[in-house]
Design a protein around this motif. Structure first.
Motif, PDB file in Angstrom:
ATOM      1  N   VAL A 104      79.045  73.923 -11.636  1.00  0.00           N
ATOM      2  CA  VAL A 104      78.187  72.964 -12.330  1.00  0.00           C
ATOM      3  C   VAL A 104      76.795  73.572 -12.529  1.00  0.00           C
ATOM      4  N   SER A 105      76.104  73.082 -13.545  1.00  0.00           N
ATOM      5  CA  SER A 105      74.757  73.578 -13.848  1.00  0.00           C
ATOM      6  C   SER A 105      73.780  73.138 -12.758  1.00  0.00           C
ATOM      7  N   THR A 106      73.152  74.100 -12.096  1.00  0.00           N
ATOM      8  CA  THR A 106      72.256  73.807 -10.971  1.00  0.00           C
ATOM      9  C   THR A 106      71.031  73.013 -11.418  1.00  0.00           C
ATOM     10  N   SER A 107      70.533  73.280 -12.621  1.00  0.00           N
ATOM     11  CA  SER A 107      69.300  72.637 -13.092  1.00  0.00           C
ATOM     12  C   SER A 107      69.471  71.139 -13.289  1.00  0.00           C
ATOM     13  N   LEU A 108      70.719  70.639 -13.362  1.00  0.00           N
ATOM     14  CA  LEU A 108      70.973  69.215 -13.578  1.00  0.00           C
ATOM     15  C   LEU A 108      71.357  68.500 -12.274  1.00  0.00           C
ATOM     16  N   LEU A 109      71.006  69.137 -11.153  1.00  0.00           N
ATOM     17  CA  LEU A 109      71.268  68.545  -9.845  1.00  0.00           C
ATOM     18  C   LEU A 109      69.952  68.239  -9.142  1.00  0.00           C
ATOM     19  N   LYS A 110      69.872  67.087  -8.506  1.00  0.00           N
ATOM     20  CA  LYS A 110      68.696  66.707  -7.723  1.00  0.00           C
ATOM     21  C   LYS A 110      69.010  66.887  -6.241  1.00  0.00           C
ATOM     22  N   PRO A 111      68.297  67.786  -5.551  1.00  0.00           N
ATOM     23  CA  PRO A 111      68.612  68.043  -4.142  1.00  0.00           C
ATOM     24  C   PRO A 111      68.135  66.926  -3.223  1.00  0.00           C
ATOM     25  N   HIS A 112      68.880  66.693  -2.159  1.00  0.00           N
ATOM     26  CA  HIS A 112      68.484  65.755  -1.104  1.00  0.00           C
ATOM     27  C   HIS A 112      68.542  66.514   0.215  1.00  0.00           C
ATOM     28  N   SER A 113      67.385  66.670   0.825  1.00  0.00           N
ATOM     29  CA  SER A 113      67.310  67.491   2.025  1.00  0.00           C
ATOM     30  C   SER A 113      67.024  66.641   3.247  1.00  0.00           C
ATOM     31  N   GLU A 114      67.391  67.180   4.418  1.00  0.00           N
ATOM     32  CA  GLU A 114      67.183  66.509   5.685  1.00  0.00           C
ATOM     33  C   GLU A 114      66.773  67.549   6.723  1.00  0.00           C
ATOM     34  N   PRO A 115      66.064  67.139   7.754  1.00  0.00           N
ATOM     35  CA  PRO A 115      65.703  68.096   8.818  1.00  0.00           C
ATOM     36  C   PRO A 115      66.952  68.625   9.512  1.00  0.00           C
ATOM     37  N   THR A 116      66.845  69.841  10.008  1.00  0.00           N
ATOM     38  CA  THR A 116      67.962  70.424  10.752  1.00  0.00           C
ATOM     39  C   THR A 116      68.202  69.664  12.050  1.00  0.00           C
ATOM     40  N   GLU A 117      67.118  69.302  12.758  1.00  0.00           N
ATOM     41  CA  GLU A 117      67.199  68.535  14.005  1.00  0.00           C
ATOM     42  C   GLU A 117      66.029  67.565  14.052  1.00  0.00           C
ATOM     43  N   ALA A 131      57.900  76.937  11.253  1.00  0.00           N
ATOM     44  CA  ALA A 131      58.341  75.968  12.255  1.00  0.00           C
ATOM     45  C   ALA A 131      57.982  74.560  11.805  1.00  0.00           C
ATOM     46  N   TYR A 132      58.761  73.605  12.281  1.00  0.00           N
ATOM     47  CA  TYR A 132      58.421  72.208  12.041  1.00  0.00           C
ATOM     48  C   TYR A 132      59.095  71.335  13.084  1.00  0.00           C
ATOM     49  N   ARG A 133      58.599  70.109  13.187  1.00  0.00           N
ATOM     50  CA  ARG A 133      59.225  69.110  14.060  1.00  0.00           C
ATOM     51  C   ARG A 133      59.072  67.765  13.367  1.00  0.00           C
ATOM     52  N   ILE A 134      60.116  66.965  13.396  1.00  0.00           N
ATOM     53  CA  ILE A 134      60.029  65.615  12.849  1.00  0.00           C
ATOM     54  C   ILE A 134      60.593  64.638  13.867  1.00  0.00           C
ATOM     55  N   ASP A 135      59.844  63.590  14.143  1.00  0.00           N
ATOM     56  CA  ASP A 135      60.321  62.547  15.053  1.00  0.00           C
ATOM     57  C   ASP A 135      61.403  61.730  14.353  1.00  0.00           C
ATOM     58  N   GLU A 136      62.495  61.466  15.073  1.00  0.00           N
ATOM     59  CA  GLU A 136      63.472  60.536  14.492  1.00  0.00           C
ATOM     60  C   GLU A 136      62.827  59.159  14.388  1.00  0.00           C
ATOM     61  N   LEU A 181      61.997  78.687  12.330  1.00  0.00           N
ATOM     62  CA  LEU A 181      62.667  79.396  11.234  1.00  0.00           C
ATOM     63  C   LEU A 181      62.393  80.885  11.415  1.00  0.00           C
ATOM     64  N   GLN A 182      63.376  81.624  11.864  1.00  0.00           N
ATOM     65  CA  GLN A 182      63.170  83.019  12.230  1.00  0.00           C
ATOM     66  C   GLN A 182      62.647  83.853  11.066  1.00  0.00           C
ATOM     67  N   ASN A 183      63.177  83.615   9.865  1.00  0.00           N
ATOM     68  CA  ASN A 183      62.782  84.429   8.709  1.00  0.00           C
ATOM     69  C   ASN A 183      61.701  83.774   7.867  1.00  0.00           C
ATOM     70  N   GLY A 184      61.419  82.515   8.114  1.00  0.00           N
ATOM     71  CA  GLY A 184      60.422  81.817   7.319  1.00  0.00           C
ATOM     72  C   GLY A 184      60.964  81.444   5.953  1.00  0.00           C
ATOM     73  N   LEU A 185      60.497  80.321   5.412  1.00  0.00           N
ATOM     74  CA  LEU A 185      60.893  79.874   4.076  1.00  0.00           C
ATOM     75  C   LEU A 185      59.658  79.829   3.198  1.00  0.00           C
ATOM     76  N   PRO A 186      59.684  80.495   2.024  1.00  0.00           N
ATOM     77  CA  PRO A 186      58.499  80.557   1.163  1.00  0.00           C
ATOM     78  C   PRO A 186      58.019  79.169   0.744  1.00  0.00           C
ATOM     79  N   ILE A 187      56.711  79.018   0.658  1.00  0.00           N
ATOM     80  CA  ILE A 187      56.104  77.781   0.193  1.00  0.00           C
ATOM     81  C   ILE A 187      54.844  78.141  -0.579  1.00  0.00           C
TER      82      ILE A 187
END
Length: 799
Positions: free
Chosen positions: A229-242, A74-79, A249-255
């Protein structure tokens, strides 16, 4: 590999002091401006610790790191940070921002399995386990990330776009998920795109947000672009869901331990200035006392090499003062005069291992008149102990049988569980009375509550250890707790308390309303600051939103001191001292190969990852780690994982030759009958298998049959996803398993390295010519010298 997999640990903020030890880190927490463990300034329970402006001089607080392997649930981020409005005495309205952003991570804590005499795992016996949660509270808001676009973002946020991150030219768009397919176009460097499913090392191109493709690509009827395209040459940009909501996160994301959680957020109390601060907490909703009892029983059956904690007892040992000339040739003697140690203290082995060479001596007494030889370890320890009067003492400590004892972290030596008794109003009344804030009438009105809190578990235990009541007035104050934290022996006792009570993140209106009369400035008149604070407490709460999906209880949980718990387990499982190894290797780098590039930060990072993964492997598989085998593995990885174009050492993407070289062992493209036969015998039966199953990883896994065998052993589909074999988290276990089993040469490493001798040259003969054999043997000898200084690996073969 064993099914049991222990978790790695890391501090949420690394120390700024290169030679810091866990006991020093505990005392640094006394510098926090508030938020101590296990109680706060107001006398109420406080289940976490604060990293704020007061601790910033000691810790790198630029980003928050996960303290252990687990999964984000779970997480929460203030806008934008919410703001409380407090009215002070002028009157004037003070707008105080406070971050409600948090991340909650779930962990499983479990001792290592028991082993039989042949190193196999004992069947039918499962180690006890405990579900832990780590909480990181008051994190950076979304506006803060937008204001700093280059700030790294947590991987568990939803990835919505990618940037082409090539070094020079653009990125090829291929017709299929392979380099061998037709090139359709080329994306410019820096182009922003979206992608779909990943297949091997390639991802399906969906759309281009910005940038160009030459030639232009036409979208299909569904609006998707063609190609991969080759995945290793891409830089991801992520954002909160809400934003401003708890994302479960029902299934959890590994960390992993050490992975990015977020960055410190802003928090301001009504009576102080705004500051960047993070609250870190560790708790469990399981039956912790029962788990500790089972863990202690399990630990009694673990081997002695798991006992990585040294306990020194009050009144049993002494420290002998250091004098010039004391060393290996002229050690201290137990008969020398010294100061009696007046406190109990548990010292992690890594603290001892990390001492300078001049601060540790081993004295061996030869056998005499039937008495066997004996060895005594001496440690020079400064800033850790006090005498019976509480005055600090320094000097040499002798580790003596029956005087000092060794323990496994799974014994939970010194830990004590206490449960809440009474209500918050009792603790607050006690705290106010201790600080002289109650009038005579209030003292009379709250006499019963003060008396109950005075007999509570935390006060009783504190007095038992003489931790905090320094003036012996029978009153425990927050200032005395803060002072106690500056002394290692007291900080450790406080850090070993495991307290059960209702979490502050569980909104219970009645509990807080009960404090209204005590906090009223005038009888019957509401305290406006307290009313605003209650609104803040409600907004910070999140517990009820997780109760259903994750089986949380009614808010009651057992709380652990985060730093103390991390220290106990972080310092119990390292075969190799990572930072010391890197330092030694860096200093000897030029000796390894002439005319090579400098040992770059990239290469250091690669080596650090490999070392940490080797530590993880040997902890998960507590087999005998032999120094010579490790030296040969490092030498081989140093040779085979050198990425020539970039000058990176220990790379997971080394230079492995041009395509014609791979075709050499392709069943259809090979130019000789001998090569075709060899390809088929090793499982390469389809066109393209030569390239598909080329050598990858630290010690090149080659041929489809070997990829298939690795799949069967590790349970990871390296056959359909061969690029996974190059990922460090897989290539390190493949290296150790493959060498020990003989995957790479047909003979186990123990054939060349055993009690009869160590032959690095013959170990390479089937792979390399004589020049390369001698080169790698030379590497191995140099790695031997490094490992002798930085590792607990054994030299003998009869352990």
């Amino acid at each position: 590999m064993a099914e049991h997999k222990p978790i790695n640990w890391a501090y949420p903020f690394p120390s700024k002091e290169p030679n810091s030890n866990p006991l020093q880190l505990m005392t640094h927490m006394a510098n926090a401006k508030g938020g101590y463990y296990p109680t706060g300034e107001n006398g109420l329970w406080h289940g976490g610790v604060h990293f704020d402006e007061g601790t910033a001089a000691f810790f790198d607080q630029s980003s928050v790191r996960c303290i252990a392997d687990g999964e984000v649930i779970a997480y929460r981020i203030d806008e934008r940070y919410p703001v409380s409005e407090f009215t002070d005495e002028i009157p004037r309205v003070k707008r105080a921002p406070f971050s409600t952003g948090f991340v909650l991570v779930k962990h499983s804590l479990q001792p290592p399995p028991l082993k039989n005499a042949d190193d196999s795992i004992t069947d039918g016996q499962t180690p006890p386990s405990l579900t832990l949660y780590s909480l990181y509270m008051h994190l950076l808001d979304w506006a803060g990330y937008q204001a700093q676009p280059d700030l790294p973002r947590p991987a568990f946020w939803e990835t919505k776009r990618y940037t082409v991150n090539t070094r020079k030219d653009g990125l090829s768009v291929r017709a299929g998920p392979s380099k061998n397919t037709t090139k359709l176009s080329e994306l410019c460097k820096g182009a922003e795109i979206t992608i779909g499913e990943t297949e091997g090392g390639f991802s399906k191109l969906i759309s281009i947000i910005s940038g160009t493709a030459q030639p232009a690509l036409a979208a299909d009827d569904e609006g998707q672009l063609p190609g991969y395209v080759s995945t290793s040459l891409l830089k991801p940009h992520s954002e909160p869901t809400e934003y401003d909501k708890v994302v479960v996160l029902q299934n959890g994301l590994p960390i992993k331990a050490g992975d990015l959680i977020s960055h410190p957020g802003l928090y301001q109390n009504h009576d102080s200035a705004a500051q960047h601060m993070v609250h870190v907490e560790l708790f469990s909703c399981d039956d912790v006392p029962a788990f500790i009892a089972r863990s202690r029983a399990w630990a009694s059956r673990l081997p002695d090499d798991q006992k990585t904690l040294l306990k020194v007892y009050k009144g049993a040992s002494k420290l002998i003062a250091h004098r010039e000339g004391i060393g290996a040739e002229n050690p201290r003697k137990i008969s020398n005069e010294g100061s009696q140690i007046g406190v109990d203290l548990i010292i992690p082995q890594t603290l001892l291992d990390g001492l300078p060479a001049s601060h540790k001596i081993q004295v061996t007494v030869p056998p005499e008149s039937g008495t066997p030889a004996s060895t005594t370890s001496w440690w020079r320890l400064d800033g850790l102990f006090a005498d019976e009067n509480g005055s600090p003492i320094d000097g040499w400590l002798a580790e003596q049988e029956l005087i000092t004892t060794r323990h496994s972290p799974w014994e939970w030596e010194g830990f004590q569980c206490i449960e809440e008794t009474g209500a918050p109003v009792e603790k607050l009344a006690y705290a106010f009375n201790a600080r002289g804030l109650l009038s005579t009438d209030e003292q009379h009105n709250y006499r019963a509550q003060i008396s109950k809190a005075d007999g509570g578990p935390i006060v009783t235990l504190a007095r038992l250890y003489d931790i905090a009541d320094t003036d012996k007035d029978g009153v425990l104050t927050s200032a005395e707790i803060q002072a106690a934290l500056t002394r290692p022996w007291h900080a450790q006792v406080l850090g070993q308390l495991v307290a059960k009570y209702e979490s502050e993140w569980f909104w219970n209106k009645g509990k807080w309303d009960e404090l209204d009369p005590l906090l009223a400035e005038e009888p019957g008149k509401p305290n406006l600051v307290w009313e605003a604070e209650k609104q803040r407490i409600e907004k910070l709460s999140w517990w009820q939103e997780l109760e259903a999906p994750h089986g949380a209880s009614d808010g009651n949980a057992w709380h652990f001191h985060p730093t103390a718990t991390v220290s106990a387990f972080l310092y119990s499982r390292r075969l190799i001292d990572v930072e010391q190894f890197i330092e030694e290797y860096s200093s000897q780098h030029e000796q390894f190969m002439a005319n090579t590039p400098a040992f770059s930060q990239v290469s250091k990072g690669n080596l650090r990852t490999i070392l940490e993964l080797i530590n993880e492997y040997y902890y998960a598989n507590p087999e005998k780690a032999n120094l010579f085998e490790l030296a040969y593995m490092f030498a081989t990885a140093r040779h085979e994982a050198y990425y020539f174009p970039s000058g990176e050492f220990f790379s997971s993407n080394p230079e492995v030759g041009a395509i014609p070289y791979f075709n050499k062992y392709d069943p259809l493209l090979a130019t000789t009958h001998e090569h075709r036969i060899r390809a088929i015998e090793n499982g390469n039966t389809q066109e393209g298998d030569g390239y598909r199953y080329r050598g990858r990883g630290l010690v090149h896994l080659t041929w489809k049959n070997n990829y298939r065998e690795a799949k069967e052993h590790f349970g990871i589909d390296f056959v359909s996803q061969p690029d996974k074999a190059a990922e460090p988290k897989h290539s390190v276990p493949i290296m150790i398993w493959g060498m020990k089993k003989g995957i790479f040469t047909g003979r186990k490493l123990s054939h060349y390295i055993n009690s009869a001798g160590v032959d690095y040259v013959e170990a390479r003969r089937i792979i390399n010519g004589s020049d390369q054999q001698q080169l790698i043997a030379g590497y191995a000898i140099k790695f031997e010298s490094i490992l002798r200084k930085t590792s607990s690996a054994k030299e003998s073969f009869d352990q």
